[in-house]
Design a protein around this motif. Structure first.
Motif, PDB file in Angstrom:
ATOM      1  N   VAL A   1      32.919   1.112  17.372  1.00 12.57           N
ATOM      2  CA  VAL A   1      31.978  -0.307  16.948  1.00 12.57           C
ATOM      3  C   VAL A   1      31.693  -0.712  17.462  1.00 12.57           C
ATOM      4  O   VAL A   1      32.251  -1.039  19.070  1.00 12.57           O
ATOM      5  CB  VAL A   1      33.576  -1.546  15.910  1.00 12.57           C
ATOM      6  N   ARG A   2      30.776  -1.621  17.478  1.00 12.60           N
ATOM      7  CA  ARG A   2      29.760  -2.278  18.765  1.00 12.60           C
ATOM      8  C   ARG A   2      28.909  -2.829  18.200  1.00 12.60           C
ATOM      9  O   ARG A   2      28.278  -2.473  16.914  1.00 12.60           O
ATOM     10  CB  ARG A   2      28.637  -0.981  19.746  1.00 12.60           C
TER      11      ARG A   2
ATOM     12  N   LYS B   1      29.545  -7.311  10.595  1.00 11.19           N
ATOM     13  CA  LYS B   1      29.305  -6.639   8.943  1.00 11.19           C
ATOM     14  C   LYS B   1      29.832  -5.874   8.514  1.00 11.19           C
ATOM     15  O   LYS B   1      29.499  -5.834   6.998  1.00 11.19           O
ATOM     16  CB  LYS B   1      27.669  -7.125   8.868  1.00 11.19           C
ATOM     17  N   TYR B   2      30.731  -4.990   8.861  1.00 12.42           N
ATOM     18  CA  TYR B   2      31.039  -3.746   8.113  1.00 12.42           C
ATOM     19  C   TYR B   2      32.372  -3.416   8.823  1.00 12.42           C
ATOM     20  O   TYR B   2      33.597  -3.409   7.442  1.00 12.42           O
ATOM     21  CB  TYR B   2      30.291  -2.382   8.662  1.00 12.42           C
TER      22      TYR B   2
ATOM     23  N   ILE C   1      35.132  -4.216   5.683  1.00 14.61           N
ATOM     24  CA  ILE C   1      35.242  -2.824   4.464  1.00 14.61           C
ATOM     25  C   ILE C   1      35.679  -1.930   5.025  1.00 14.61           C
ATOM     26  O   ILE C   1      37.126  -1.610   4.414  1.00 14.61           O
ATOM     27  CB  ILE C   1      33.812  -2.458   3.811  1.00 14.61           C
ATOM     28  N   SER C   2      35.422  -1.795   6.374  1.00 15.06           N
ATOM     29  CA  SER C   2      36.094  -0.169   6.930  1.00 15.06           C
ATOM     30  C   SER C   2      38.073  -0.038   7.821  1.00 15.06           C
ATOM     31  O   SER C   2      38.689   0.791   6.880  1.00 15.06           O
ATOM     32  CB  SER C   2      35.043   0.380   7.478  1.00 15.06           C
ATOM     33  N   LEU C   3      37.970  -1.403   8.182  1.00 14.09           N
ATOM     34  CA  LEU C   3      39.598  -1.495   8.207  1.00 14.09           C
ATOM     35  C   LEU C   3      39.942  -1.686   7.285  1.00 14.09           C
ATOM     36  O   LEU C   3      41.016  -0.780   7.276  1.00 14.09           O
ATOM     37  CB  LEU C   3      39.269  -2.499   9.717  1.00 14.09           C
ATOM     38  N   PRO C   4      40.115  -2.484   6.739  1.00 15.75           N
ATOM     39  CA  PRO C   4      41.149  -3.188   5.497  1.00 15.75           C
ATOM     40  C   PRO C   4      40.677  -1.243   4.373  1.00 15.75           C
ATOM     41  O   PRO C   4      41.982  -0.859   4.254  1.00 15.75           O
ATOM     42  CB  PRO C   4      39.871  -3.592   4.486  1.00 15.75           C
TER      43      PRO C   4
ATOM     44  N   GLU D   1      37.008 -10.485  16.554  1.00 15.98           N
ATOM     45  CA  GLU D   1      37.937 -11.703  15.537  1.00 15.98           C
ATOM     46  C   GLU D   1      38.146 -11.356  14.066  1.00 15.98           C
ATOM     47  O   GLU D   1      38.973 -11.440  14.047  1.00 15.98           O
ATOM     48  CB  GLU D   1      36.782 -13.133  15.868  1.00 15.98           C
ATOM     49  N   ASN D   2      36.992 -10.628  13.867  1.00 14.22           N
ATOM     50  CA  ASN D   2      37.230 -10.117  12.326  1.00 14.22           C
ATOM     51  C   ASN D   2      38.364  -8.433  12.229  1.00 14.22           C
ATOM     52  O   ASN D   2      38.953  -9.516  11.570  1.00 14.22           O
ATOM     53  CB  ASN D   2      36.280  -9.598  12.103  1.00 14.22           C
ATOM     54  N   ILE D   3      38.281  -7.542  13.598  1.00 11.50           N
ATOM     55  CA  ILE D   3      39.321  -7.289  13.163  1.00 11.50           C
ATOM     56  C   ILE D   3      40.422  -7.857  13.287  1.00 11.50           C
ATOM     57  O   ILE D   3      42.296  -7.679  12.809  1.00 11.50           O
ATOM     58  CB  ILE D   3      39.040  -5.613  13.997  1.00 11.50           C
TER      59      ILE D   3
END
Length: 102
Positions: free
Chosen positions: A12-13, A17-18, A21-24, A51-53
């Motif tokens: 990731v970089r 926005k994505y 969706i991808s990690l969950p 932060e989202n991760i």
């Protein structure tokens, strides 16, 4: 100790926005949780990706093993740098890497 059979790598970089969706999606797989791992390789994101991760991982505490690595050199293909040294799997796809089980 369970043997890791599958390693999923997410490079990731600035993917705020994505990543939600991808990690969950990877965390919710029905493959046995003790048989795979996820490597997240961050190319020094300067948005809210990390932060989202961390928020996502907080809500999936009892899930798959997730390792977060920093791609400080911002390599275009960090998978090549990390594949043999970081992943735990013992079985690899012939078109991918040949990780050494630890």
């Amino acid at each position: 100790m369970s043997e890791i059979l599958v390693t999923a790598m997410i490079v990731v970089r600035n993917e705020e926005k994505y990543i939600n969706i991808s990690l969950p999606s990877l965390l919710e797989q029905d493959f046995p949780k003790n048989k795979y791992e996820i490597l997240v390789i961050d190319g020094m994101s300067d948005d809210n990706t990390m932060e989202n991760i961390h928020k996502i991982l907080e809500s999936y505490k009892e899930s798959v093993k997730v390792t977060i690595l920093k791609n400080e050199k911002k390599l275009l293909a960090p998978r090549l740098e990390y594949r043999n040294s970081k992943c735990q799997r013992k079985i690899c796809n012939k078109n991918r890497c040949t990780c050494k089980g630890k």
